[in-house]
Structure formats: structure tokens, C-alpha cells
Write a protein that holds these residues in place. Sequence first.
Motif, PDB file in Angstrom:
ATOM      1  N   GLU A  97     144.353  31.092  48.892  1.00 47.49           N
ATOM      2  CA  GLU A  97     145.134  31.164  50.124  1.00 47.49           C
ATOM      3  C   GLU A  97     146.043  29.937  50.265  1.00 47.49           C
ATOM      4  O   GLU A  97     147.241  30.055  50.467  1.00 47.49           O
ATOM      5  CB  GLU A  97     144.160  31.231  51.307  1.00 47.49           C
ATOM      6  CG  GLU A  97     144.787  31.513  52.638  1.00 47.49           C
ATOM      7  CD  GLU A  97     145.132  32.978  52.814  1.00 47.49           C
ATOM      8  OE1 GLU A  97     144.752  33.807  51.972  1.00 47.49           O
ATOM      9  OE2 GLU A  97     145.830  33.277  53.794  1.00 47.49           O
ATOM     10  N   GLY A  98     145.464  28.767  50.121  1.00 51.66           N
ATOM     11  CA  GLY A  98     146.235  27.535  50.263  1.00 51.66           C
ATOM     12  C   GLY A  98     147.235  27.357  49.133  1.00 51.66           C
ATOM     13  O   GLY A  98     148.365  26.922  49.354  1.00 51.66           O
ATOM     14  N   GLN A  99     146.819  27.712  47.910  1.00 54.83           N
ATOM     15  CA  GLN A  99     147.713  27.540  46.774  1.00 54.83           C
ATOM     16  C   GLN A  99     148.926  28.455  46.900  1.00 54.83           C
ATOM     17  O   GLN A  99     150.049  28.065  46.574  1.00 54.83           O
ATOM     18  CB  GLN A  99     146.954  27.802  45.468  1.00 54.83           C
ATOM     19  CG  GLN A  99     145.959  26.701  45.140  1.00 54.83           C
ATOM     20  CD  GLN A  99     144.669  27.226  44.559  1.00 54.83           C
ATOM     21  OE1 GLN A  99     144.609  28.358  44.076  1.00 54.83           O
ATOM     22  NE2 GLN A  99     143.627  26.426  44.607  1.00 54.83           N
ATOM     23  N   ALA A 100     148.710  29.674  47.367  1.00 55.88           N
ATOM     24  CA  ALA A 100     149.831  30.590  47.563  1.00 55.88           C
ATOM     25  C   ALA A 100     150.757  30.060  48.658  1.00 55.88           C
ATOM     26  O   ALA A 100     151.986  30.121  48.539  1.00 55.88           O
ATOM     27  CB  ALA A 100     149.307  31.967  47.945  1.00 55.88           C
ATOM     28  N   TYR A 101     150.144  29.517  49.701  1.00 54.48           N
ATOM     29  CA  TYR A 101     150.921  29.001  50.829  1.00 54.48           C
ATOM     30  C   TYR A 101     151.820  27.852  50.363  1.00 54.48           C
ATOM     31  O   TYR A 101     153.027  27.832  50.616  1.00 54.48           O
ATOM     32  CB  TYR A 101     149.951  28.512  51.914  1.00 54.48           C
ATOM     33  CG  TYR A 101     150.453  28.584  53.332  1.00 54.48           C
ATOM     34  CD1 TYR A 101     151.755  28.964  53.620  1.00 54.48           C
ATOM     35  CD2 TYR A 101     149.595  28.279  54.396  1.00 54.48           C
ATOM     36  CE1 TYR A 101     152.188  29.024  54.934  1.00 54.48           C
ATOM     37  CE2 TYR A 101     150.020  28.345  55.704  1.00 54.48           C
ATOM     38  CZ  TYR A 101     151.318  28.713  55.968  1.00 54.48           C
ATOM     39  OH  TYR A 101     151.753  28.762  57.263  1.00 54.48           O
ATOM     40  N   VAL A 102     151.212  26.914  49.620  1.00 58.57           N
ATOM     41  CA  VAL A 102     151.989  25.770  49.137  1.00 58.57           C
ATOM     42  C   VAL A 102     152.990  26.216  48.070  1.00 58.57           C
ATOM     43  O   VAL A 102     154.103  25.690  47.993  1.00 58.57           O
ATOM     44  CB  VAL A 102     151.040  24.676  48.600  1.00 58.57           C
ATOM     45  CG1 VAL A 102     151.818  23.560  47.954  1.00 58.57           C
ATOM     46  CG2 VAL A 102     150.199  24.123  49.737  1.00 58.57           C
ATOM     47  N   GLY A 103     152.601  27.230  47.264  1.00 56.87           N
ATOM     48  CA  GLY A 103     153.530  27.769  46.279  1.00 56.87           C
ATOM     49  C   GLY A 103     154.833  28.220  46.914  1.00 56.87           C
ATOM     50  O   GLY A 103     155.899  28.170  46.290  1.00 56.87           O
ATOM     51  N   GLY A 104     154.741  28.642  48.152  1.00 51.78           N
ATOM     52  CA  GLY A 104     155.935  29.060  48.882  1.00 51.78           C
ATOM     53  C   GLY A 104     156.998  27.971  48.941  1.00 51.78           C
ATOM     54  O   GLY A 104     158.201  28.269  48.976  1.00 51.78           O
ATOM     55  N   ILE A 105     156.564  26.718  48.934  1.00 49.63           N
ATOM     56  CA  ILE A 105     157.543  25.620  48.980  1.00 49.63           C
ATOM     57  C   ILE A 105     158.473  25.715  47.773  1.00 49.63           C
ATOM     58  O   ILE A 105     159.695  25.579  47.900  1.00 49.63           O
ATOM     59  CB  ILE A 105     156.836  24.241  48.962  1.00 49.63           C
ATOM     60  CG1 ILE A 105     155.903  24.101  50.151  1.00 49.63           C
ATOM     61  CG2 ILE A 105     157.854  23.120  48.968  1.00 49.63           C
ATOM     62  CD1 ILE A 105     155.103  22.814  50.126  1.00 49.63           C
ATOM     63  N   GLY A 106     157.872  25.979  46.588  1.00 48.25           N
ATOM     64  CA  GLY A 106     158.671  26.060  45.377  1.00 48.25           C
ATOM     65  C   GLY A 106     159.708  27.166  45.469  1.00 48.25           C
ATOM     66  O   GLY A 106     160.872  26.988  45.089  1.00 48.25           O
ATOM     67  N   VAL A 107     159.279  28.317  45.987  1.00 49.33           N
ATOM     68  CA  VAL A 107     160.202  29.440  46.138  1.00 49.33           C
ATOM     69  C   VAL A 107     161.301  29.071  47.122  1.00 49.33           C
ATOM     70  O   VAL A 107     162.497  29.249  46.852  1.00 49.33           O
ATOM     71  CB  VAL A 107     159.445  30.687  46.648  1.00 49.33           C
ATOM     72  CG1 VAL A 107     160.390  31.863  46.762  1.00 49.33           C
ATOM     73  CG2 VAL A 107     158.303  31.017  45.723  1.00 49.33           C
ATOM     74  N   ALA A 108     160.909  28.515  48.246  1.00 46.87           N
ATOM     75  CA  ALA A 108     161.882  28.207  49.295  1.00 46.87           C
ATOM     76  C   ALA A 108     162.889  27.172  48.812  1.00 46.87           C
ATOM     77  O   ALA A 108     164.100  27.314  49.045  1.00 46.87           O
ATOM     78  CB  ALA A 108     161.153  27.704  50.541  1.00 46.87           C
ATOM     79  N   LEU A 109     162.413  26.149  48.091  1.00 48.35           N
ATOM     80  CA  LEU A 109     163.339  25.111  47.628  1.00 48.35           C
ATOM     81  C   LEU A 109     164.360  25.694  46.657  1.00 48.35           C
ATOM     82  O   LEU A 109     165.565  25.428  46.769  1.00 48.35           O
ATOM     83  CB  LEU A 109     162.568  23.963  46.962  1.00 48.35           C
ATOM     84  CG  LEU A 109     161.744  23.081  47.898  1.00 48.35           C
ATOM     85  CD1 LEU A 109     161.063  21.975  47.115  1.00 48.35           C
ATOM     86  CD2 LEU A 109     162.607  22.497  49.016  1.00 48.35           C
TER      87      LEU A 109
ATOM     88  N   LEU B  23     149.123  30.947  39.330  1.00 48.58           N
ATOM     89  CA  LEU B  23     149.175  32.389  39.568  1.00 48.58           C
ATOM     90  C   LEU B  23     149.160  32.686  41.058  1.00 48.58           C
ATOM     91  O   LEU B  23     149.904  33.535  41.552  1.00 48.58           O
ATOM     92  CB  LEU B  23     147.991  33.071  38.887  1.00 48.58           C
ATOM     93  CG  LEU B  23     148.103  33.220  37.367  1.00 48.58           C
ATOM     94  CD1 LEU B  23     146.757  33.553  36.775  1.00 48.58           C
ATOM     95  CD2 LEU B  23     149.112  34.299  37.020  1.00 48.58           C
ATOM     96  N   ALA B  24     148.300  31.969  41.786  1.00 51.26           N
ATOM     97  CA  ALA B  24     148.240  32.179  43.233  1.00 51.26           C
ATOM     98  C   ALA B  24     149.581  31.803  43.857  1.00 51.26           C
ATOM     99  O   ALA B  24     150.089  32.500  44.742  1.00 51.26           O
ATOM    100  CB  ALA B  24     147.122  31.359  43.848  1.00 51.26           C
ATOM    101  N   GLY B  25     150.178  30.721  43.374  1.00 47.70           N
ATOM    102  CA  GLY B  25     151.450  30.282  43.936  1.00 47.70           C
ATOM    103  C   GLY B  25     152.549  31.307  43.722  1.00 47.70           C
ATOM    104  O   GLY B  25     153.400  31.523  44.593  1.00 47.70           O
ATOM    105  N   MET B  26     152.519  31.977  42.564  1.00 47.43           N
ATOM    106  CA  MET B  26     153.560  32.961  42.273  1.00 47.43           C
ATOM    107  C   MET B  26     153.521  34.142  43.234  1.00 47.43           C
ATOM    108  O   MET B  26     154.504  34.868  43.385  1.00 47.43           O
ATOM    109  CB  MET B  26     153.429  33.445  40.830  1.00 47.43           C
ATOM    110  CG  MET B  26     154.128  32.525  39.845  1.00 47.43           C
ATOM    111  SD  MET B  26     153.331  32.515  38.250  1.00 47.43           S
ATOM    112  CE  MET B  26     153.916  34.026  37.563  1.00 47.43           C
ATOM    113  N   MET B  27     152.380  34.321  43.884  1.00 44.77           N
ATOM    114  CA  MET B  27     152.285  35.375  44.887  1.00 44.77           C
ATOM    115  C   MET B  27     153.368  35.214  45.960  1.00 44.77           C
ATOM    116  O   MET B  27     153.880  36.183  46.494  1.00 44.77           O
ATOM    117  CB  MET B  27     150.883  35.326  45.510  1.00 44.77           C
ATOM    118  CG  MET B  27     150.690  36.099  46.767  1.00 44.77           C
ATOM    119  SD  MET B  27     150.977  35.021  48.184  1.00 44.77           S
ATOM    120  CE  MET B  27     151.311  36.227  49.448  1.00 44.77           C
ATOM    121  N   ALA B  28     153.757  33.954  46.216  1.00 44.86           N
ATOM    122  CA  ALA B  28     154.711  33.685  47.293  1.00 44.86           C
ATOM    123  C   ALA B  28     156.078  34.328  47.043  1.00 44.86           C
ATOM    124  O   ALA B  28     156.837  34.589  47.978  1.00 44.86           O
ATOM    125  CB  ALA B  28     154.867  32.175  47.474  1.00 44.86           C
TER     126      ALA B  28
END
Lengths: 377, 323
Positions: free
Chosen positions: A89-101, A264-269
Motif C-alpha cells: 500500500e505504502g510503496q504504491a502510494y510513494v511510487g505515485g511520486i515517480g509517475v507524477a514527476l 512492482l507495487a510502485g508500478m501500480m500507480a
Amino acid sequence: MSTPYAKLPGWVEYGLIPLINLAVAFLVAGLVVLLVGENPLEAAYHLINGAFGRGEYLGFTLYYATTFIFTGLAVAVAFHAGLFNIGGEGQAYVGGIGVALACLWLDQTMPWYVVFPLAILGSAFFGAAWAFLPGWLQAKRGSHIVITTIMFNFIASSLMVYLLTRVLKPLGSMAPQTRTFAEGGQLPKLDWLLAIFGLDVGTAPFNVSFLLALVAALCVWLLIWRTKLGYEMRTMGHSPSAARYAGMSESRITVITMMISGGLAGMMALNPIMGEQARMQLDFVQGAGFVGIAVALMGRSHPAGIIPAAVLFGMLYQGGAEISFEMPSISRDMIVIIQGLVILFAGALENMFRPAITRLFAMQSRRAAVVAQTKGA
Amino acid sequence: MDFFHVIVVLLESTIRVSVPLIFAALAGLFTERAGVFDIGLEGKMLGAAFAAGAVAAVTQSVWMGLLAAILISIALSLVHGYASITQRGNQIVSGVAINFIVAGSTVILGEAWFRQGGRTPALGEGSRFQTITFPFADSVREIPILGPIYSDLLSGHFLLTYVAFAMVPISWWILYRTRFGLRLRAVGENPGAVDTAGISVIWLRYRAVICCGILCGFAGAYLSLAMTAGFVKGMTAGKGYIALAALIFAKWRPFNIMLACLLFGFLDALAIRLQGNPLPLIGQVPVQLMQALPYILTVILLAGFIGKAIPPKAGGVPYVKER
């Protein structure tokens, strides 16, 4: 009882037992529906129809499934190394930063196929970074990974609220979210894929990241069963002492496994941010990290099992929305119950029906042996 | 005097928010000391809070509410026990499952039974806990320093608050001064030895799990019968996890648990207090940082930077008797 359970045929181990566990979970969920005073069969009809009845519904089902494939794979990779990554959950949430940037940087100047690879790298990087610390702490300082990843979920949640309300929010806006991305930050839909089957995707945000999820599943299979690292991970998962004896570095495997899992969790974002909303919002993960646990348990940590399990949960999410529309007393929280029951029966109680089934098969094979013997005589 | 007043108010709200943490962390103490990991504290607390709110609303009796909370919480504990003791399943998976099942069913059932958007009806005077005012609390308030401490800090809490603080020495006494407690701790360290002594590991662990259920029941009842008047969906809001953090932070010891819970409660109270007010010297502290601090502190502790937290040795491992 050192070896508690006899070996069963493959189709029983990977087919029948999960199905029985799933069936029991749904039976109990049906009881809850009865308790609420509704007809479970009617609910089941709305669930199936709402998930697959139309091209648009199917599009939504697969959209949710995309998310769950990523988080399911994340949990599964860690499971193979004997690690329980509850922090998807947290890793996906933080992964969102990479997508957003990536999107905020290039969306106005570049087409999606340039932004997308960068966003993939970004999401995987941030997700992996968020999983690195728990992995490192477990490997070097001996702190329990389950506890640290739980704590990191909460820390991630606070961090993201801070970033979205203070840093990433456009000036003059009240809503805690990034600006809406231009064309370059939006993934194209996979309408052509459904059109092959004569279905219309409608407004469903079924997008390219689904294909990425399938590629990720293939890569995970290759990693776990066809590489040296995968072999080491499985060895450590089965027996840490054997891994140590064979000269494998436990801490190296732990850290790398956690980073792959977090990536992998981060890529969910990618799926909700670039595929649906075209911006990063508060709580965009919506529990998908935890659904990943259920998906990985259902799918027996094998990509070939995770994909159908993810589609099953996609169906629950999409069909559940339809149920709540048709039967107002059954809100979408019903899905949370079913999710919990699946985790309980497919995970914690997975061995509940095993002794009975083993006995059944033992009896049958004995009978077959007796028959063969009498024929021989 | 003004500063002193602020401190008293702050400490008073610290006590108020720490109570459910103390109950839940002590609950976790019993199971984890017996070798059963429990991340389902959150779910049990939520289930108990719902049961308390629902039953108290229907029967108009606060005691029936408390009883229902304890029973539901014990039932959930037994599910966890069945999965992790009898079926030897993964204890963490089982805890996660319980959290989900409760989070979903409290909303579904609450909506079906009361139709108030997942709430239970607001409770009146008789069907919730009232604060207890100590004798002479009003008349001694004027005495400097001691007066406010007596009448604002010590007096004027709910019965369950005093029970929570009383549970700390009681738990210590049970765990460290009774035969049951000795065996319970032994079963968490070396179940094989306990088994060799002819004591049932299974039954001991079940009893530990039941103790956990009782205490989580109190925690839930406090939330919906004392702190607020009725159940609101998702009202535990991660308190079960903070309690878990406090339990680890306290290194699985009763008195440390009380201090850890008070510390985390204080951070919580301070975060609310500081919302928008800059701190002297440091300046504006983001609320989010304050909220994340208990978790950050626990991670730092777990990493062994503040002493070493050593969990019970047999924690998380189902006991398999060799035949």
C-alpha cells in the motif's frame, strides 16, 4: 507429524483446494448477504453481470485487475523469499511520486510513449526506495519486516498528504492533488483490444498499463524460476539455513527482493494516475496494496495464478459497484468482507480442508491399487 | 499560569486518547507473549466498538454494550486462534483477514440495522459511560498547581479510563506473579519445554488469545461508549496499529506499554493542539510529521538504535508436536 500433509496431485494442489477455499469464502459472504436481508443469488447475478455483462463493465473489471496484478506480484515475489511485504500500500502510494514527476515534467512537450517509460522507471524507483529501508533494516538490523512495512504504510500516508497539500499542489488550488496532465501524461485506452472481441470499452479506463502488467507477470515468472537470483530467493524462502550453508548472502537477497517487490507495487500507480485520473490524488491506492495479499494467496504466488486471481478481484470491485447500485443495502464494503474472507480461507486457513481431501485421495488410490491387484490375480 | 493551564489540558487529552491504546497494547501483550502474533488488534477493537454501540443503542444499557463488545472481541480472537493455533496457519495473514472482515461487516451490518450511513444511533445519558468526578473536585480547583492536577487531570474521567490504568499492574501481576503468567511467557519462548512439562501448549495459547479478546473488547467499548456517543464507521482509525507499535516500543513489558501509549497519546494530542500554531524555536511543524512520529519512532527503535527490542522467541511460529 513432521511431514503433516501427503503430496497431492498438481491439479488438486493448485486447482481444487484454492477453489474449495474460495467457495467457502463466498458461502460465508452469502451468509452476510442473508443477514442483511437480501437474496445472495440475486447479489451473485448482479456481481457477474456487473463485471462482465457489457464491454464497458469488462473494461472496468480489467482496469481494476491491472492494479491488482501489480500488487499481487509484489506480494508474491516477497513470499518466494519468505518475506511478508505488507507494505504494498505504502510503496504504491510513494511510487505515485515517480509517475507524477515524470508527467509534470514532460506531459506538455512529449507524447505518451516517451513519458510512459520514464514514468515506469520513476514509479518503480520510488516504490523500490520505499521498500529498500524495511528490507535493509530486516537484513542488517534484524527488525521484523512485517512491522516495519506496516509502519512505513502509515509514514507514506502522512508523507503523501504533506506532499500533496504543500508541494505538488498547483498554486491557488484547494484540492490536494496535482494539476491535470496534458495529453502526454495520459495513457491510451486499449479499446482496440476489446474491439477484437466485438466489445465497446465505453468510458472504462482500461489502458496500456494492462499490457505492462502482463509483461511484469512474465518477467516475474522468468525471475523466480529461470534465474540464479530467483533460485536463491526460493532457497531462502524454503530454508534460510540451507541458503546460508550454500553461501548465499541472506541480506543481499532480502534487500534485492524487497526492492523488486516495492518496484512492482510502485508500478501500480501508473494505472490510476496516468490511466484514469490524469493527475495524482489523495488516497489513489485505495487499499490495492492489501488486495495484493489476497491475490497472491489465491494465486499461490505464481504469475499464472495471480492473473486470474487479479481478474477475480477486479470482478469483485466492478461487480460490487453494480450490486450497490442495484441493492442499496449492500454497499461496496461488501467487497472488503469478501476480500477478508478470501484472505482468511485461502491464506490462514488454507490447510483446513486439506486433511479431508488427502484422506479422500488416499482412499481412492488404495482402492485403485486393490482393483489392480485383483485384476492381476 | 496560562502555560501551566495549557499543559494540564494537554495532559488531560493525552490520557483520553491513550486509554484505547493501553487496552489494545496490553491485549497484544498477552497473545504475543504466548507466541501468537496479532496484527488483528485493529479489527477486534473496531468489531467491539460496533457491538458496544449497537447493543447499547438497542438495549439502552451501557453494561450490555460492554458485555457485547467483549463477547464479539473474544469471538474474533478465537477465529484468529483457530487459524493460527489449531490450523497452524500464518498468523499475520489471519490478522489481516480479521481486520478486513470487521472493517467491511461493521459498515454493512450497521447500515442494514440502523440506516444511518454506517453509524449506530447516538447514545443518550443512560446508555453510555459518564465521567466520574472525584469528591471535592470543584472546591479544590482554586489551589495552585495541585488543585488543577487533582480536579482536571485526575478527576473527571470515565470509569474505563481508571480500569485501563489499573489493568497495567494487574497485567504485570498476572504475567509475572502467577503460575498462568509464567507458563504463558514460557509458551512464547520455548513451547517445547512447556509441552515436555505436560502442559497443553494449545490450551495455554487459546487462553492467552481469550485474554486478548477481553482487553480489546474494553478498548472498543471505550471508543463507542465513552469517548464518543455511538459507533462511527472506521472509528479505530489505525489505533490498533499504533497500539501494536507501542507494544513493540515498550519491548513487550506492561509498565513500558503504559509509558509508550502515553507518549504516543501525547504526540497525538500535541498534533491536534499544534495545528496551525508554530512551535517556539522550531517554527511550524507539519501536522503530518507529528502524526507519523509514533511510527517513525517505532521503526528507529526496531532498528536497534534505541536499545534492542527482542520479541518473544517463539512468536509467529505455530507449535507442531512431534509424533
